[in-house]
Structures are given as C-alpha cells and as structure tokens.
Design an enzyme around this catalytic site. Structure first.
Site, PDB file in Angstrom:
ATOM      1  N   ARG A  73     -13.799  -8.421   1.389  1.00 16.63           N
ATOM      2  CA  ARG A  73     -12.367  -8.218   1.181  1.00 16.63           C
ATOM      3  C   ARG A  73     -11.621  -9.502   1.536  1.00 16.63           C
ATOM      4  NH1 ARG A  73     -10.199  -3.072   1.185  1.00 16.63           N
ATOM      5  NH2 ARG A  73      -8.305  -4.213   0.611  1.00 16.63           N
ATOM      6  N   HIS A  97      -7.201   0.751  -6.640  1.00 12.14           N
ATOM      7  CA  HIS A  97      -7.478  -0.063  -5.438  1.00 12.14           C
ATOM      8  C   HIS A  97      -8.195  -1.344  -5.891  1.00 12.14           C
ATOM      9  CE1 HIS A  97      -7.795  -1.145  -1.399  1.00 12.14           C
ATOM     10  NE2 HIS A  97      -8.652  -0.265  -0.931  1.00 12.14           N
ATOM     11  N   GLN A 106     -10.157  -3.824  -3.367  1.00 14.98           N
ATOM     12  CA  GLN A 106     -11.460  -3.342  -2.910  1.00 14.98           C
ATOM     13  C   GLN A 106     -12.530  -3.631  -3.963  1.00 14.98           C
ATOM     14  OE1 GLN A 106     -12.445  -1.752   0.104  1.00 14.98           O
ATOM     15  NE2 GLN A 106     -14.443  -2.237  -0.795  1.00 14.98           N
ATOM     16  N   ARG A 144       0.884  -1.179   0.000  1.00 11.21           N
ATOM     17  CA  ARG A 144       0.000   0.000   0.000  1.00 11.21           C
ATOM     18  C   ARG A 144       0.909   1.213   0.000  1.00 11.21           C
ATOM     19  NH1 ARG A 144      -5.386   1.558   3.317  1.00 11.21           N
ATOM     20  NH2 ARG A 144      -6.132   0.128   1.715  1.00 11.21           N
ATOM     21  N   ASP A 174     -17.078   7.565  -2.287  1.00 13.62           N
ATOM     22  CA  ASP A 174     -15.832   7.434  -1.518  1.00 13.62           C
ATOM     23  C   ASP A 174     -15.513   8.811  -0.934  1.00 13.62           C
ATOM     24  OD1 ASP A 174     -13.377   6.569  -0.484  1.00 13.62           O
ATOM     25  OD2 ASP A 174     -12.322   6.738  -2.400  1.00 13.62           O
ATOM     26  N   CYS A 232     -16.404   2.108   0.101  1.00  7.24           N
ATOM     27  CA  CYS A 232     -15.277   1.232   0.454  1.00  7.24           C
ATOM     28  C   CYS A 232     -14.889   1.354   1.923  1.00  7.24           C
ATOM     29  CB  CYS A 232     -14.079   1.552  -0.443  1.00  7.24           C
ATOM     30  SG  CYS A 232     -13.599   3.283  -0.390  1.00  7.24           S
TER      31      CYS A 232
HETATM   32  N1  NVA Z   1      -9.754   6.974  -1.846  1.00 11.83           N
HETATM   33  C1  NVA Z   1      -9.447   6.513  -0.516  1.00 11.83           C
HETATM   34  C2  NVA Z   1      -9.732   5.046  -0.385  1.00 11.83           C
HETATM   35  C3  NVA Z   1      -9.478   4.488   0.983  1.00 11.83           C
HETATM   36  C4  NVA Z   1      -9.756   3.018   1.080  1.00 11.83           C
HETATM   37  C5  NVA Z   1      -7.990   6.823  -0.207  1.00 11.83           C
HETATM   38  O1  NVA Z   1      -7.148   6.597  -1.081  1.00 11.83           O
HETATM   39  O2  NVA Z   1      -7.710   7.293   0.893  1.00 11.83           O
HETATM   40  N1   CP Z   2     -11.326   0.128   2.107  1.00  9.01           N
HETATM   41  C1   CP Z   2     -10.067   0.014   2.556  1.00  9.01           C
HETATM   42  O1   CP Z   2      -9.120  -0.245   1.822  1.00  9.01           O
HETATM   43  O2   CP Z   2      -9.939   0.197   3.908  1.00  9.01           O
HETATM   44  P1   CP Z   2      -8.586   0.351   4.722  1.00  9.01           P
HETATM   45  O3   CP Z   2      -7.984   1.688   4.350  1.00  9.01           O
HETATM   46  O4   CP Z   2      -9.026   0.325   6.179  1.00  9.01           O
HETATM   47  O5   CP Z   2      -7.669  -0.770   4.398  1.00  9.01           O
END
Ligand code: NVA
Ligand code: CP
Length: 317
Positions: free
Chosen positions: A293, A130, A133, A103, A225, A265
């Site tokens: 997930r 992502h 997800q 990540r 989101d 998400c």
């Molecule tokens: N768009 C959000 C998704 C989090 C799961 C981010 O990147 O923070």
């Molecule tokens: N939706 C998602 O990826 O959640 P986290 O940021 O908690 O992993």
C-alpha cells in the site's frame, strides 16, 4: 493522463502499469536507503468518514517519505460533519492543499469532490471501490509471480468494493478473474460489464459464478474479504448465514494451483471469510499486500502531486 484516482475502471491500463512500475522502483529506493523529497512543500488532506489502519498510515508515512505533509481529518473535526457540502469543502481545500484523499460511504461523494476540486482527489475507499488496495494487490501479485498477464485470480465472497476494484484492476492488467458470490450479493452489473469490455483489450477473462470451487479451480491467487463491510454492521448475522459456504479454507484451496497465493486486504475475521491456518499460513501474502500500500500509493502521489503533473482543470495550481 491521470488527474484523479476514483476507480480502476476510470484509470487507463497504461496508467495502472505506470503506477506499478514506479511503485516497484520506489520500493527498491526505500530498501536501498535512497531518499529524495519530490513532494517538499506539498500537502495531502485526508478526510476519513470510516475507520482505517493501513490507508491512513500508508498515506501519512508515504507523504512524509516523499518530503511532503499529510493532514488527517475526521468529519468531527471539520464543518463537513455539520452539513457543509463536500463540494464547498473540496473547493476550499483546493486553495490550501495539493491533493485530497477521501474515505467515505457513497461513491458519489468522492465523485462530487473530484468534480468540485481543482486538485487531484484520491479514493481511499468508498462503498463501491477501493482502487488503492488493488494497486497494492497487483503489485504484490507481480512480485510473487513475476508477471500479471495470463494469471488467474479467484475472489470468493461478497460482491463489494473489493470485488469491484479487483474486477477492474485485473481486467486492466490482463489477469483473468473469477468471482464466486452467493445469490443477492453479486458484484454490480455495470462494473462487471465494464470489466468485461476492458478485458477484451487485455486478453483477460471475467467469470461470475455462485460456486467457490469453480472460481478457485486452477487459480494462481485466491482472494477474499470480510462478509460485512464498514457501514453494514446491522446485517452481520444475516450475512454470516448467506456466506456460510464461501469460506477460504484448506479444503477450498486444494482446487487452486499448488503454488497459489492467498490474499486478503485486511482487516480479516478469522473463522468467518477465512480460516486462521490459511490466513497465517505459508501461502498467505497479506502482509506484503499491506506493505505495498505504501509503495503503490507513493507512486500515485508522485504522479498526481509531483512536478510532472500538468494540473487538473480550471485554475492553475
Ligand atoms: N470491504 C471492506 C474493505 C475494508 C478495507 C469494507 O469496506 O469495510
Ligand atoms: N485494507 C485497508 O484499506 O485497510 P484499512 O481499513 O485499515 O485502511
């Protein structure tokens, strides 16, 4: 043949469908208490440069349930945080582990890791995509509606990593997608063009608009989101202004089908991109998405780290 999971645009529609079928079977097995340890002796190394609740836990618990082991690392724990390159890190991990989940911020970091590693690399979220997800989201949609082909999903809000993976994932599975984003926050042109190309093969339609009502009209699922993604915290005030008309609320939902589900998400900001009554209401499937997930990622782990995996590149594992 799946060798990494970097984005759904690079995942063949047939592989997406394999993952979803396997995931549904794994979910049933877990519910029936049927256990096996197909990843015994295998290790997934997880590098998190951003926070996570769902991704970290679902990968860690998923590996445990498959009989393997997951190791969590933050840049503070490893030399990556002191300037060792992602390529060297990936090469070294390839000598110990059987899979890498990352990540991170720049999507190029995940791509560089995948090029350097001899073992599969899974994108656990980058600024651009992502995919994990959206595999869980497609699984959820299929459970709720009994099919994917022919459905319409509306995404309202930021043209961000979630919008990109939804565009690619929906296009790959025959789900028509309408994205409503304000000017200046539209999804990436190349991602949209790629989704349109894929959609021609699956019969899906891809619509881009700045009008949330137009996007939501007749939708089977309404997705949103956060307005401010991880790493964009300095822009929060400006983004709240730009997205003010893009809230998923009861009024907007009247344009969707009466049986439309509401998706997010998570984590969510109640009162910003979605109202509390809608997020916590009877049409919301957000906890099913979060649960799935686990099942969807177990399918990915099995395909990339299980016995059937034929190896990736140069060195045999
Ligand atoms: N768009 C959000 C998704 C989090 C799961 C981010 O990147 O923070
Ligand atoms: N939706 C998602 O990826 O959640 P986290 O940021 O908690 O992993």
């Amino acid at each position: 043949m799946l060798t990494d999971l970097l984005s759904l645009g690079e995942t063949a529609p047939a592989d997406i469908s394999r993952i979803l079928t396997l995931a549904a079977g794994l979910k049933k097995d877990l519910q029936r208490g049927k256990t096996s340890r197909p990843l015994a002796g295998k290790t997934l190394v997880m590098i998190f440069e951003k926070s996570s609740t769902r991704t970290r836990l679902s990968f860690e618990i998923g590996m445990y349930q498959l009989g393997g082991q997951a190791i969590f690392l933050s840049p503070r724990d490893i030399q990556l945080g002191r300037g060792e390159t992602i390529e060297d890190t990936a090469r070294v991990l390839s000598r110990y582990a059987h899979g890498i989940m990352i990540r991170t911020f720049a999507h190029e970091t995940v791509e560089a890791a995948a090029r350097a590693a001899d073992i599969p690399v899974i994108n656990g979220l980058s600024d651009k995509h992502h995919p994990c997800q959206v595999l869980a989201d497609l699984m959820t949609l299929k459970e709720k509606k009994g099919r994917l082909k022919g459905l319409k999903l509306a995404y309202v809000g930021d043209g961000n990593n979630m919008a990109h993976s939804l565009l690619e994932g929906c296009a790959g599975t025959g789900v028509s997608i309408a994205v409503a984003a304000p000017k200046g926050y539209e999804p990436d042109d190349a991602v949209v063009a790629g989704a349109r190309k894929t959609a021609r093969g699956t019969g899906a339609r891809v619509l881009l608009t700045s009008d949330p009502v137009e996007a939501v009209r007749g939708a089977h699922a309404v997705y949103t989101d956060v307005w401010t993604s991880m790493g964009q915290e300095d822009e929060a005030a400006q983004r709240r202004r730009a997205f003010a008309g893009y809230q998923v609320n009861a009024a907007l939902l009247t344009a969707a089908r009466p049986d439309a589900v509401v998706m997010h998400c998570l984590p969510a900001h109640r009162g910003e991109e979605i109202t509390a009554d809608v997020l916590d209401g009877s049409r919301s499937v957000v906890l099913d998405q979060a649960e799935n997930r686990l099942h969807a990622q177990k399918a990915v782990l099995l395909l990339l780290m299980g016995r059937a995996f034929q190896g990736k590149t140069r060195r045999s594992r």
